[in-house]
Scaffold this motif. Sequence first.
Motif, PDB file in Angstrom:
ATOM      1  N   GLU A 174       0.783  -1.384  -0.056  1.00 44.09           N
ATOM      2  CA  GLU A 174      -0.074  -0.142   0.137  1.00 44.09           C
ATOM      3  C   GLU A 174       0.853   1.239  -0.072  1.00 44.09           C
ATOM      4  O   GLU A 174       0.470   2.273  -0.776  1.00 44.09           O
ATOM      5  N   GLY A 175       2.019   1.079   0.603  1.00 43.52           N
ATOM      6  CA  GLY A 175       2.758   2.578   0.828  1.00 43.52           C
ATOM      7  C   GLY A 175       3.643   2.398  -0.479  1.00 43.52           C
ATOM      8  O   GLY A 175       3.973   3.826  -0.959  1.00 43.52           O
ATOM      9  N   LYS A 176       3.783   1.538  -1.208  1.00 42.94           N
ATOM     10  CA  LYS A 176       4.675   1.723  -2.463  1.00 42.94           C
ATOM     11  C   LYS A 176       3.657   2.012  -3.846  1.00 42.94           C
ATOM     12  O   LYS A 176       4.096   2.788  -4.449  1.00 42.94           O
ATOM     13  N   ARG A 177       2.278   2.219  -3.507  1.00 46.54           N
ATOM     14  CA  ARG A 177       1.312   2.673  -4.367  1.00 46.54           C
ATOM     15  C   ARG A 177       1.228   4.229  -4.221  1.00 46.54           C
ATOM     16  O   ARG A 177       0.881   4.851  -5.152  1.00 46.54           O
ATOM     17  N   ASN A 178       1.607   4.562  -3.091  1.00 49.37           N
ATOM     18  CA  ASN A 178       1.402   6.078  -2.731  1.00 49.37           C
ATOM     19  C   ASN A 178       2.765   6.607  -1.898  1.00 49.37           C
ATOM     20  O   ASN A 178       2.449   6.643  -0.628  1.00 49.37           O
ATOM     21  N   PRO A 179       3.751   6.613  -2.328  1.00 49.85           N
ATOM     22  CA  PRO A 179       5.103   6.924  -1.241  1.00 49.85           C
ATOM     23  C   PRO A 179       4.840   8.059  -0.729  1.00 49.85           C
ATOM     24  O   PRO A 179       5.253   8.208   0.227  1.00 49.85           O
ATOM     25  N   ALA A 180       4.454   9.355  -1.366  1.00 53.60           N
ATOM     26  CA  ALA A 180       4.421  10.537  -0.860  1.00 53.60           C
ATOM     27  C   ALA A 180       3.455  10.389   0.687  1.00 53.60           C
ATOM     28  O   ALA A 180       3.719  10.919   1.569  1.00 53.60           O
ATOM     29  N   MET A 181       2.350   9.897   0.547  1.00 53.54           N
ATOM     30  CA  MET A 181       1.248   9.713   1.454  1.00 53.54           C
ATOM     31  C   MET A 181       1.751   8.893   2.505  1.00 53.54           C
ATOM     32  O   MET A 181       1.885   9.112   3.616  1.00 53.54           O
ATOM     33  N   ALA A 182       2.486   7.608   2.085  1.00 56.48           N
ATOM     34  CA  ALA A 182       2.929   6.873   3.095  1.00 56.48           C
ATOM     35  C   ALA A 182       4.035   7.417   3.872  1.00 56.48           C
ATOM     36  O   ALA A 182       4.193   7.451   5.019  1.00 56.48           O
ATOM     37  N   GLN A 183       4.940   8.231   3.362  1.00 60.35           N
ATOM     38  CA  GLN A 183       6.106   8.832   3.914  1.00 60.35           C
ATOM     39  C   GLN A 183       5.400   9.887   5.114  1.00 60.35           C
ATOM     40  O   GLN A 183       5.789   9.951   6.307  1.00 60.35           O
ATOM     41  N   LYS A 184       4.282  10.494   4.570  1.00 62.47           N
ATOM     42  CA  LYS A 184       3.735  11.473   5.555  1.00 62.47           C
ATOM     43  C   LYS A 184       2.904  10.746   6.919  1.00 62.47           C
ATOM     44  O   LYS A 184       3.200  11.228   7.778  1.00 62.47           O
ATOM     45  N   LEU A 185       2.366   9.642   6.410  1.00 59.43           N
ATOM     46  CA  LEU A 185       1.744   8.911   7.659  1.00 59.43           C
ATOM     47  C   LEU A 185       2.719   8.291   8.511  1.00 59.43           C
ATOM     48  O   LEU A 185       2.595   8.274   9.755  1.00 59.43           O
ATOM     49  N   ALA A 186       3.877   7.877   8.086  1.00 56.94           N
ATOM     50  CA  ALA A 186       4.812   7.285   8.853  1.00 56.94           C
ATOM     51  C   ALA A 186       5.580   8.320   9.476  1.00 56.94           C
ATOM     52  O   ALA A 186       5.988   7.934  10.749  1.00 56.94           O
ATOM     53  N   LEU A 187       5.887   9.429   8.863  1.00 56.98           N
ATOM     54  CA  LEU A 187       6.837  10.448   9.710  1.00 56.98           C
ATOM     55  C   LEU A 187       5.966  11.332  10.547  1.00 56.98           C
ATOM     56  O   LEU A 187       6.664  11.870  11.538  1.00 56.98           O
ATOM     57  N   TYR A 188       4.853  11.547  10.105  1.00 59.05           N
ATOM     58  CA  TYR A 188       4.077  12.834  10.711  1.00 59.05           C
ATOM     59  C   TYR A 188       2.916  12.570  11.411  1.00 59.05           C
ATOM     60  O   TYR A 188       1.896  13.247  11.610  1.00 59.05           O
ATOM     61  N   SER A 189       2.704  11.081  11.689  1.00 61.01           N
ATOM     62  CA  SER A 189       1.447  10.870  12.518  1.00 61.01           C
ATOM     63  C   SER A 189       2.030   9.886  13.530  1.00 61.01           C
ATOM     64  O   SER A 189       2.886   9.318  13.448  1.00 61.01           O
ATOM     65  N   ALA A 190       0.948   9.452  14.451  1.00 60.55           N
ATOM     66  CA  ALA A 190       1.170   8.519  15.395  1.00 60.55           C
ATOM     67  C   ALA A 190       0.398   7.209  15.255  1.00 60.55           C
ATOM     68  O   ALA A 190       0.379   6.531  15.987  1.00 60.55           O
ATOM     69  N   LEU A 191      -0.027   7.101  14.066  1.00 62.75           N
ATOM     70  CA  LEU A 191      -0.809   5.810  13.812  1.00 62.75           C
ATOM     71  C   LEU A 191       0.096   4.685  13.661  1.00 62.75           C
ATOM     72  O   LEU A 191       1.198   4.500  13.373  1.00 62.75           O
TER      73      LEU A 191
END
Length: 111
Positions: free
Chosen positions: A24-41
């Motif tokens: 899922e992260g490889k389908r949308n790398p920019a969004m994955a990066q934001k979720l990984a680095l800037y969220s507590a999810l």
Amino acid sequence: MSGDDNAAIASERLRIAAILESPEGKRNPAMAQKLALYSALDADAARGILAEAPAANPYLQAMDAQGPIGLSAATLDVSNDPKAARLKEIETNMAAFNSERRRAQGLPAKD
């Protein structure tokens, strides 16, 4: 640094890697990066959001909808389609006929 600090850092790195390296992260790398680095999810929640989001690349989104296409796609399965099977049989036989005819006339074979 204490052992607890090291464990927290390792845990966070594993969470980030799980998000960024997921399909899922490889389908949308920019969004994955934001979720990984800037969220507590946690990783599962982030992958769930990414699964619902459209692919960053329209080609990948089309691949999700249509399946693999192009040179790496599976060959046509004609086992359940008598018309397609007959057309394939005719195509194969015509190629053999034309090849034999060219050979009989002394012409070079076509590849």
